[in-house]
Design an enzyme around this catalytic site. Structure first.
Site, PDB file in Angstrom:
ATOM      1  N   GLU A 215      -6.637  -7.905  -1.229  1.00  0.00           N
ATOM      2  CA  GLU A 215      -6.563  -7.145   0.274  1.00  0.00           C
ATOM      3  C   GLU A 215      -8.001  -6.843   0.891  1.00  0.00           C
ATOM      4  O   GLU A 215      -8.115  -7.336   2.037  1.00  0.00           O
ATOM      5  CB  GLU A 215      -5.460  -6.248   0.618  1.00  0.00           C
ATOM      6  CG  GLU A 215      -4.101  -6.524   0.133  1.00  0.00           C
ATOM      7  CD  GLU A 215      -3.241  -5.443   0.614  1.00  0.00           C
ATOM      8  OE1 GLU A 215      -3.122  -5.098   1.778  1.00  0.00           O
ATOM      9  OE2 GLU A 215      -2.586  -4.720  -0.416  1.00  0.00           O
TER      10      GLU A 215
ATOM     11  N   SER B  12       6.732   4.402   3.932  1.00  0.00           N
ATOM     12  CA  SER B  12       6.373   3.299   4.669  1.00  0.00           C
ATOM     13  C   SER B  12       5.260   4.033   5.664  1.00  0.00           C
ATOM     14  O   SER B  12       5.369   4.686   6.441  1.00  0.00           O
ATOM     15  CB  SER B  12       7.187   2.540   5.481  1.00  0.00           C
ATOM     16  OG  SER B  12       6.669   1.697   6.436  1.00  0.00           O
TER      17      SER B  12
ATOM     18  N   SER C 161       3.464   2.412   8.179  1.00  0.00           N
ATOM     19  CA  SER C 161       3.663   2.110   9.277  1.00  0.00           C
ATOM     20  C   SER C 161       5.024   2.723   9.759  1.00  0.00           C
ATOM     21  O   SER C 161       5.383   3.051  11.337  1.00  0.00           O
ATOM     22  CB  SER C 161       3.855   0.764   9.614  1.00  0.00           C
ATOM     23  OG  SER C 161       4.860   0.138   8.883  1.00  0.00           O
TER      24      SER C 161
ATOM     25  N   ARG D 217      -3.445   0.871   2.701  1.00  0.00           N
ATOM     26  CA  ARG D 217      -4.296   0.920   1.098  1.00  0.00           C
ATOM     27  C   ARG D 217      -5.365   1.908   1.434  1.00  0.00           C
ATOM     28  O   ARG D 217      -5.814   2.407   0.027  1.00  0.00           O
ATOM     29  CB  ARG D 217      -4.584  -0.401   0.642  1.00  0.00           C
ATOM     30  CG  ARG D 217      -5.384  -1.098   1.779  1.00  0.00           C
ATOM     31  CD  ARG D 217      -5.756  -2.604   1.385  1.00  0.00           C
ATOM     32  NE  ARG D 217      -6.707  -2.959   2.074  1.00  0.00           N
ATOM     33  CZ  ARG D 217      -6.584  -3.618   3.272  1.00  0.00           C
ATOM     34  NH1 ARG D 217      -5.436  -3.579   3.921  1.00  0.00           N
ATOM     35  NH2 ARG D 217      -7.632  -4.149   3.841  1.00  0.00           N
TER      36      ARG D 217
ATOM     37  N   THR E  61       8.682  -1.215   7.932  1.00  0.00           N
ATOM     38  CA  THR E  61       8.683  -2.415   6.825  1.00  0.00           C
ATOM     39  C   THR E  61      10.064  -2.289   6.747  1.00  0.00           C
ATOM     40  O   THR E  61      10.631  -1.590   6.397  1.00  0.00           O
ATOM     41  CB  THR E  61       7.661  -1.755   5.806  1.00  0.00           C
ATOM     42  OG1 THR E  61       6.314  -1.703   5.726  1.00  0.00           O
ATOM     43  CG2 THR E  61       8.059  -3.120   4.566  1.00  0.00           C
TER      44      THR E  61
ATOM     45  N   LYS F 143       4.396 -11.222   8.497  1.00  0.00           N
ATOM     46  CA  LYS F 143       5.492 -10.201   9.096  1.00  0.00           C
ATOM     47  C   LYS F 143       6.009 -10.678  10.541  1.00  0.00           C
ATOM     48  O   LYS F 143       7.076 -10.434  10.818  1.00  0.00           O
ATOM     49  CB  LYS F 143       4.849  -8.824   9.168  1.00  0.00           C
ATOM     50  CG  LYS F 143       4.737  -8.092   7.813  1.00  0.00           C
ATOM     51  CD  LYS F 143       4.240  -6.694   8.208  1.00  0.00           C
ATOM     52  CE  LYS F 143       4.090  -5.976   6.798  1.00  0.00           C
ATOM     53  NZ  LYS F 143       3.738  -4.515   6.770  1.00  0.00           N
TER      54      LYS F 143
ATOM     55  N   GLY G  95       0.924  -1.197  -0.038  1.00  0.00           N
ATOM     56  CA  GLY G  95       0.183   0.012  -0.193  1.00  0.00           C
ATOM     57  C   GLY G  95       0.930   1.111   0.021  1.00  0.00           C
ATOM     58  O   GLY G  95       0.262   2.313  -0.495  1.00  0.00           O
ATOM     59  N   SER G  96       2.078   1.251   0.448  1.00  0.00           N
ATOM     60  CA  SER G  96       2.911   2.196   0.368  1.00  0.00           C
ATOM     61  C   SER G  96       3.693   2.696  -0.722  1.00  0.00           C
ATOM     62  O   SER G  96       4.134   3.479  -1.102  1.00  0.00           O
ATOM     63  CB  SER G  96       3.954   2.102   1.421  1.00  0.00           C
ATOM     64  OG  SER G  96       3.474   2.255   2.900  1.00  0.00           O
TER      65      SER G  96
ATOM     66  N   HIS H   7      -0.125  -9.210 -27.104  1.00  0.00           N
ATOM     67  CA  HIS H   7       1.089  -9.923 -27.779  1.00  0.00           C
ATOM     68  C   HIS H   7       1.337 -11.234 -27.063  1.00  0.00           C
ATOM     69  O   HIS H   7       2.255 -12.004 -27.182  1.00  0.00           O
ATOM     70  CB  HIS H   7       2.431  -9.185 -27.838  1.00  0.00           C
ATOM     71  CG  HIS H   7       2.189  -7.735 -28.655  1.00  0.00           C
ATOM     72  ND1 HIS H   7       2.561  -7.586 -30.019  1.00  0.00           N
ATOM     73  CD2 HIS H   7       1.897  -6.667 -28.366  1.00  0.00           C
ATOM     74  CE1 HIS H   7       2.016  -6.735 -30.235  1.00  0.00           C
ATOM     75  NE2 HIS H   7       1.688  -5.904 -29.510  1.00  0.00           N
TER      76      HIS H   7
HETATM   77  O1  PA5 Z   1      -1.894  -3.010   2.776  1.00  0.00           O
HETATM   78  C1  PA5 Z   1      -0.876  -3.369   3.690  1.00  0.00           C
HETATM   79  O2  PA5 Z   1      -1.186  -3.421   4.602  1.00  0.00           O
HETATM   80  C2  PA5 Z   1       0.195  -3.767   3.006  1.00  0.00           C
HETATM   81  O3  PA5 Z   1       0.358  -3.921   1.654  1.00  0.00           O
HETATM   82  C3  PA5 Z   1       1.436  -2.641   3.545  1.00  0.00           C
HETATM   83  O4  PA5 Z   1       1.336  -1.451   2.961  1.00  0.00           O
HETATM   84  C4  PA5 Z   1       2.853  -3.127   3.233  1.00  0.00           C
HETATM   85  O5  PA5 Z   1       2.807  -4.727   3.908  1.00  0.00           O
HETATM   86  C5  PA5 Z   1       3.992  -2.282   3.840  1.00  0.00           C
HETATM   87  O6  PA5 Z   1       3.764  -1.874   4.965  1.00  0.00           O
HETATM   88  P1  PA5 Z   1       3.928  -0.292   5.304  1.00  0.00           P
HETATM   89  O7  PA5 Z   1       2.716   0.430   4.238  1.00  0.00           O
HETATM   90  O8  PA5 Z   1       3.240  -0.033   6.516  1.00  0.00           O
HETATM   91  O9  PA5 Z   1       5.187   0.156   4.883  1.00  0.00           O
END
Ligand code: PA5
Length: 356
Positions: free
Chosen positions: A240, A102, A104, A154, A107, A350, A60-61, A256
């Site tokens: 997700e 990131s 959080s 996300r 990561t 994780k 998501g980041s 293609h």
């Molecule tokens: O959607 C999610 O929770 C993940 O795809 C996170 O974004 C990914 O694991 C990375 O974590 P962060 O966005 O905290 O760096």
């Protein structure tokens, strides 16, 4: 097929969504406005000129970086790449701007790439809600943009994309972005009124799509340079939020190869719902390709739905389609009786990795 929830019953929808993903989605336009304000308030300058931009992040980041890459592809002379790895590519150095992103701030791949950027002498900017990334940036005197915590990464796309774009503008790497951003946010506001939980299924395209995808395999086809990230985002959000399988690909490349893979297995192909993400920005030959592709393979799959991006700019069109996909994935989760917010398997992975 029987559904576990009535999409026209807002109370049932709220009950099935304890993590309030739908509320976070409703707040996206406002989130974008706040993201503009907090990024504009940050002073960012570097003495050197830049030859490349690398956005380093995951999941998501990282997707904000992909939107940035597509936008910059049309607006910047400097290439933007997205790095989803522990290390940066060898070319990174003094003339590379690295945006370490990131949500959080914890990561491990992103923290490792941040250290690699430092070791390679690249210019760093950190974008996070806190965690170790914020600590490192503070300690190292790296420009740090802090965004509000408490969302799923996300659901924080406004916070994760817009500051990166404004950093590029501040450094003169893209032309002024205010009018594109205003167009994007106004378009999201308008779309929000069509997609929200109170709007009946007969008038709500996200609810209609969720019904179409229920017990099917969504395959999303976008276009290189315009909707490629949007198509990837649809897939990721269905994975997700809905915890369901989905795939994406892009034209013209898929003309293609993947187009040929529509002969077998016949039975499974009948479970595939194809979606074409289209915009006026697509090359005229790509427009033709969409039409001919539909003509050739349309009856081999369960169905083909064509959706056009809204708004005046490419940015608005990319994000209007993204918003539709985000809402669709949340409604689809609820149809399956699944809470859209938690991603238990990512957390489990994780945690297991942290033990070794
Ligand atoms: O959607 C999610 O929770 C993940 O795809 C996170 O974004 C990914 O694991 C990375 O974590 P962060 O966005 O905290 O760096």
């Amino acid at each position: 097929m029987e559904h576990l929830i009535d999409l026209n019953n807002p109370e049932q929808l709220r009950k099935g969504d304890p993590g309030q993903m739908l509320e976070a989605l409703a707040g996206l336009p406002q989130q974008c406005r706040e993201a503009v304000k907090l990024a504009r308030a940050k002073e960012i300058s570097f003495p050197q000129t830049f030859q490349h931009v690398v956005v380093t992040g995951l999941g998501g980041s990282a997707i904000g970086g992909d939107f940035l890459r597509v936008y910059a592809g049309q607006k910047s002379r400097v290439p933007v790449m997205v790095n989803r790895d522990y290390q940066l590519p060898l070319f990174a150095g003094e003339h590379t701007l690295v945006l370490a992103v990131s949500y959080s701030g914890n990561t491990e791949e992103t923290l490792s790439a941040y250290e690699d950027a430092k070791a390679k002498g690249a210019a760093l900017v950190a974008l996070t809600s806190g965690g170790k990334l914020a600590e490192k940036a503070q300690k190292d005197g790296v420009p740090l943009i802090i965004i509000p915590a408490g969302l799923q990464p996300r659901a924080a796309t406004g916070y994760l994309f817009i500051p990166s774009l404004i950093v590029l503008e501040k450094l003169g790497l893209v032309p002024p972005v205010t009018s594109d951003l205003e167009d994007m946010i106004e378009t999201l506001e308008k779309m929000g009124q069509k997609l929200s939980i109170d709007i009946d299924e007969t008038k709500n395209p996200a609810k209609q799509l969720a019904k179409l995808f229920y017990h099917k395999i969504p395959v999303i086809w976008g276009v290189s340079g315009t909707t490629e990230t949007t198509a990837m985002r649809w897939k990721g959000q269905i994975n997700e939020n809905s915890k369901a399988l989905a795939y994406f690909n892009v034209l013209p490349e898929l003309n293609h190869n993947e187009i040929v893979g529509t002969e077998a297995p016949e039975k499974l192909l009948k479970e595939v719902e194809l979606v074409f993400l289209r915009t006026e920005d697509d090359h005229p030959r790509v427009q033709k390709r969409f039409d001919i592709t539909k003509e050739i393979i349309g009856d081999r799959v369960s169905g083909v739905t064509e959706i056009w991006g809204e708004g005046k700019s490419l940015l608005a069109r990319m994000f209007s389609l993204t918003y539709l996909g985000d809402y669709t994935s949340a409604y689809l989760a609820l149809l399956y009786g699944i809470d859209p917010s938690p991603v238990h398997l990512i957390t489990l992975l994780k945690n297991k990795l942290a033990e070794v």
